[in-house]
Design a protein around this motif. Structure first.
Motif, mmCIF file in Angstrom:
data_model
loop_
_atom_site.group_PDB
_atom_site.id
_atom_site.type_symbol
_atom_site.label_atom_id
_atom_site.label_comp_id
_atom_site.label_asym_id
_atom_site.label_seq_id
_atom_site.Cartn_x
_atom_site.Cartn_y
_atom_site.Cartn_z
ATOM 1 N N VAL A 1 0.859 -1.179 0.000
ATOM 2 C CA VAL A 1 0.000 0.000 0.000
ATOM 3 C C VAL A 1 0.897 1.231 0.000
ATOM 4 C CG1 VAL A 1 -1.725 1.268 1.305
ATOM 5 C CG2 VAL A 1 -1.766 -1.209 1.313
ATOM 6 N N LEU A 2 0.692 2.080 -0.946
ATOM 7 C CA LEU A 2 1.471 3.303 -1.021
ATOM 8 C C LEU A 2 0.741 4.399 -0.254
ATOM 9 C CD1 LEU A 2 3.840 4.908 -2.144
ATOM 10 C CD2 LEU A 2 2.438 5.425 -4.136
ATOM 11 N N PHE A 3 1.392 4.936 0.767
ATOM 12 C CA PHE A 3 0.787 6.000 1.558
ATOM 13 C C PHE A 3 1.276 7.351 1.069
ATOM 14 C CE2 PHE A 3 0.271 2.685 4.873
ATOM 15 C CZ PHE A 3 -1.095 2.799 4.999
ATOM 16 N N THR A 4 0.350 8.123 0.571
ATOM 17 C CA THR A 4 0.647 9.501 0.208
ATOM 18 C C THR A 4 -0.059 10.387 1.217
ATOM 19 O OG1 THR A 4 -1.302 9.672 -1.194
ATOM 20 C CG2 THR A 4 0.741 8.894 -2.246
ATOM 21 N N ALA A 5 0.280 11.659 1.229
ATOM 22 C CA ALA A 5 -0.380 12.589 2.136
ATOM 23 C C ALA A 5 -1.884 12.637 1.856
ATOM 24 C CB ALA A 5 0.246 13.974 2.009
ATOM 25 N N ALA A 6 -2.256 12.572 0.583
ATOM 26 C CA ALA A 6 -3.678 12.595 0.225
ATOM 27 C C ALA A 6 -4.401 11.354 0.746
ATOM 28 C CB ALA A 6 -3.836 12.703 -1.292
ATOM 29 N N ALA A 7 -3.744 10.200 0.651
ATOM 30 C CA ALA A 7 -4.349 8.958 1.155
ATOM 31 C C ALA A 7 -4.507 9.008 2.668
ATOM 32 C CB ALA A 7 -3.503 7.759 0.751
ATOM 33 N N VAL A 8 -3.520 9.560 3.356
ATOM 34 C CA VAL A 8 -3.607 9.705 4.818
ATOM 35 C C VAL A 8 -4.753 10.642 5.181
ATOM 36 C CG1 VAL A 8 -2.426 10.606 6.868
ATOM 37 C CG2 VAL A 8 -1.177 9.163 5.237
ATOM 38 N N ARG A 9 -4.838 11.783 4.475
ATOM 39 C CA ARG A 9 -5.934 12.742 4.748
ATOM 40 C C ARG A 9 -7.298 12.091 4.544
ATOM 41 N NH1 ARG A 9 -2.335 16.437 2.725
ATOM 42 N NH2 ARG A 9 -2.976 16.161 0.582
ATOM 43 N N GLU A 10 -7.422 11.307 3.478
ATOM 44 C CA GLU A 10 -8.698 10.652 3.171
ATOM 45 C C GLU A 10 -9.071 9.635 4.255
ATOM 46 O OE1 GLU A 10 -10.410 7.620 -0.187
ATOM 47 O OE2 GLU A 10 -9.021 9.183 -0.847
ATOM 48 N N ARG A 11 -8.117 8.819 4.658
ATOM 49 C CA ARG A 11 -8.392 7.825 5.698
ATOM 50 C C ARG A 11 -8.709 8.493 7.028
ATOM 51 N NH1 ARG A 11 -4.115 3.078 5.562
ATOM 52 N NH2 ARG A 11 -5.701 2.091 6.859
ATOM 53 N N TRP A 12 -7.976 9.563 7.378
ATOM 54 C CA TRP A 12 -8.208 10.267 8.636
ATOM 55 C C TRP A 12 -9.567 10.969 8.612
ATOM 56 C CZ3 TRP A 12 -6.800 9.538 13.264
ATOM 57 C CH2 TRP A 12 -6.971 10.515 14.243
ATOM 58 N N ALA A 13 -9.951 11.523 7.490
ATOM 59 C CA ALA A 13 -11.268 12.170 7.365
ATOM 60 C C ALA A 13 -12.384 11.147 7.600
ATOM 61 C CB ALA A 13 -11.414 12.833 5.998
ATOM 62 N N SER A 14 -12.196 9.921 7.116
ATOM 63 C CA SER A 14 -13.190 8.859 7.342
ATOM 64 C C SER A 14 -13.308 8.535 8.832
ATOM 65 C CB SER A 14 -12.806 7.587 6.586
ATOM 66 O OG SER A 14 -12.852 7.809 5.209
ATOM 67 N N VAL A 15 -12.188 8.484 9.507
ATOM 68 C CA VAL A 15 -12.204 8.224 10.959
ATOM 69 C C VAL A 15 -12.906 9.367 11.681
ATOM 70 C CG1 VAL A 15 -10.736 8.035 13.016
ATOM 71 C CG2 VAL A 15 -10.159 6.759 10.944
ATOM 72 N N LYS A 16 -12.583 10.585 11.312
ATOM 73 C CA LYS A 16 -13.208 11.757 11.963
ATOM 74 C C LYS A 16 -14.713 11.770 11.728
ATOM 75 C CE LYS A 16 -11.215 14.616 13.795
ATOM 76 N NZ LYS A 16 -11.086 14.732 15.231
ATOM 77 N N ARG A 17 -15.155 11.409 10.524
ATOM 78 C CA ARG A 17 -16.598 11.342 10.234
ATOM 79 C C ARG A 17 -17.277 10.302 11.127
ATOM 80 N NH1 ARG A 17 -15.052 12.139 5.041
ATOM 81 N NH2 ARG A 17 -15.056 9.913 4.540
ATOM 82 N N ALA A 18 -16.635 9.162 11.293
ATOM 83 C CA ALA A 18 -17.203 8.111 12.155
ATOM 84 C C ALA A 18 -17.304 8.590 13.600
ATOM 85 C CB ALA A 18 -16.355 6.845 12.072
ATOM 86 N N VAL A 19 -16.289 9.289 14.073
ATOM 87 C CA VAL A 19 -16.319 9.825 15.440
ATOM 88 C C VAL A 19 -17.422 10.865 15.564
ATOM 89 C CG1 VAL A 19 -15.040 11.234 17.114
ATOM 90 C CG2 VAL A 19 -13.908 9.315 15.950
ATOM 91 N N ASP A 20 -17.520 11.766 14.597
ATOM 92 C CA ASP A 20 -18.564 12.796 14.631
ATOM 93 C C ASP A 20 -19.955 12.179 14.592
ATOM 94 O OD1 ASP A 20 -16.593 14.722 14.733
ATOM 95 O OD2 ASP A 20 -16.735 15.240 12.609
ATOM 96 N N GLN A 49 -8.491 6.322 17.929
ATOM 97 C CA GLN A 49 -7.874 7.185 16.919
ATOM 98 C C GLN A 49 -6.349 7.120 16.981
ATOM 99 O OE1 GLN A 49 -10.072 11.084 16.098
ATOM 100 N NE2 GLN A 49 -10.761 10.528 18.154
ATOM 101 N N ALA A 50 -5.799 7.111 18.196
ATOM 102 C CA ALA A 50 -4.344 7.036 18.346
ATOM 103 C C ALA A 50 -3.825 5.704 17.798
ATOM 104 C CB ALA A 50 -3.947 7.208 19.809
ATOM 105 N N CYS A 51 -4.543 4.624 18.086
ATOM 106 C CA CYS A 51 -4.149 3.307 17.567
ATOM 107 C C CYS A 51 -4.256 3.271 16.044
ATOM 108 C CB CYS A 51 -5.009 2.207 18.188
ATOM 109 S SG CYS A 51 -4.654 1.946 19.932
ATOM 110 N N PHE A 52 -5.260 3.921 15.506
ATOM 111 C CA PHE A 52 -5.415 3.977 14.049
ATOM 112 C C PHE A 52 -4.198 4.655 13.419
ATOM 113 C CE2 PHE A 52 -6.729 6.022 10.118
ATOM 114 C CZ PHE A 52 -7.318 4.976 9.445
ATOM 115 N N LEU A 53 -3.764 5.774 13.994
ATOM 116 C CA LEU A 53 -2.589 6.469 13.468
ATOM 117 C C LEU A 53 -1.344 5.587 13.593
ATOM 118 C CD1 LEU A 53 -3.201 10.087 14.782
ATOM 119 C CD2 LEU A 53 -3.343 9.293 12.409
#
Length: 169
Positions: A1-20, A49-53
């Motif tokens: 899996v190639l992690f780019t900044a955009a991919a990290v932002r997208e995955r983190w946004a999904s986590v934040k949406r779930a929390v919200d 969230q910390a474990c996800f990161l």
């Protein structure tokens, strides 16, 4: 899996949406309903969230166990050589092999934001508990303390991030 900044932002946004969407961090709802704040649930949100990161940065859910390290000859029990492999050379565990420096910075930015949000939530819960206690003789301060796994995950990401940057990846 190639992690780019955009991919990290997208995955983190999904986590934040779930929390919200869970509304677990909407502490004013607790105050308005008169129910006590579910401390365990609130703190579990930050632990998750910390474990996800940590998992995203290291590309593994759990670090290797002591038995696996011992079997591989990588466990050094000498406390004076902390962070060194069995040969005595510095043992550096780094991030995913596919991690870019931009993705690394994005994860660190998210970690910093998580810590800031956690601090604000703890302060808000403490303030709300002090104003909603009916009996003045009752303990009026609610203490929210992050789980050990939350702190551990934050520290692991920070430590491995320094290793990542130190070896010039």
């Amino acid at each position: 899996v190639l992690f780019t900044a955009a991919a990290v932002r997208e995955r983190w946004a999904s986590v934040k949406r779930a929390v919200d969407n869970s509304e677990l961090l909407n502490l004013k709802d607790y105050a308005e309903s008169g129910e006590p704040i579910d401390v365990d649930a609130v703190m579990e949100v930050f632990t998750g969230q910390a474990c996800f990161l940590r998992n995203m940065f290291l590309e593994e859910r759990y670090p290797p166990t002591e038995e696996l390290l011992r079997a591989a000859g990588q466990l050094n029990t000498d406390p004076d050589s902390y962070g060194r492999g069995a040969s005595g050379s510095r043992k550096v565990t780094v991030a995913s092999r596919s991690m870019t420096i931009e993705a690394c910075k994005e994860i660190f930015h998210n970690l910093h934001g998580l810590k800031r949000t956690m601090d604000m939530t703890i302060n808000e819960a403490t303030n709300l508990s002090a104003t909603t206690v009916a009996d003045p003789d009752e303990e009026s301060t609610l203490v929210l303390v992050p789980d050990l796994e939350c702190w551990e995950s934050m520290l692991l990401v920070s430590k491995h991030m320094l290793d990542f940057l130190q070896i010039g990846r």
